[in-house]
Design a protein around this motif. Structure first.
Motif: not given
Length: 179
Positions: A84-98, A143-153
């Protein structure tokens, strides 16, 4: 090391991360999320799971950013989507992701351009000019992943497999303890 770098190097809890995000500029979000060392136990109050689909659990939302904990059962994945036009960072907390990334070719067809495996503490970054992506929990466990969006989507474009087209989707949370 300047004071901002020193402060982000000392992020040892979810509360430290939230404080740093609230106090710092958007241009520092990348350093902040990458340097945070977050114990899994900090996420207990935000963890909820669904057998149907990964669960989107809001930790904090304000005008500047939103921080969401996604909780995944084994094998769950997102649809191919943008942000939606916003920046997104994904930090893996637990598990393995593709993570698989896509672009449209000259005919408008969607093609896979790369894939990456991420494990605990790895951080990936995505913004719409980089294309589209999907995430999949390839662990054999929750598993868990933490998602940071610069401005809410509020909405994004999601690829519909049946029609082979992107459709607009309004986003919501499965849990919202930050009311």
């Amino acid at each position: 090391m300047n004071s901002k770098e020193q402060n982000s190097a000392n992020l040892q809890s979810l509360n430290d991360l939230i404080t740093a995000l609230c106090e710092e500029e958007r241009t520092n979000y990348d350093n902040i999320i990458r340097s945070a060392n977050l114990p899994n136990g900090d996420f207990t109050d935000y963890s909820s799971w669904s057998d149907e689909c990964y669960a989107r659990n809001c930790i904090i939302e304000n005008e500047e950013f939103e921080l969401i904990l996604l909780c995944w059962e084994a094998g769950q994945k997102t649809a191919i989507h943008d942000h939606g036009g916003e920046e997104c960072w994904v930090k893996i907390i637990q598990g393995e992701f593709k993570e698989t990334r896509y672009e449209k070719d000259e005919t408008g067809a969607l093609i896979s351009t790369s894939s990456l495996i991420s494990k605990a503490n790895n951080v990936t970054y995505m913004i719409d000019f980089m294309g589209y992506h999907c995430l999949e929990n390839i662990s054999k466990k929750r598993s868990m992943s933490l998602h940071l969006y610069a401005k809410p989507i509020r909405n994004c474009n999601v690829f519909d497999e049946k029609s082979s087209q992107f459709i607009s989707k309004n986003l919501s949370y499965d849990t919202f303890p930050c009311d």
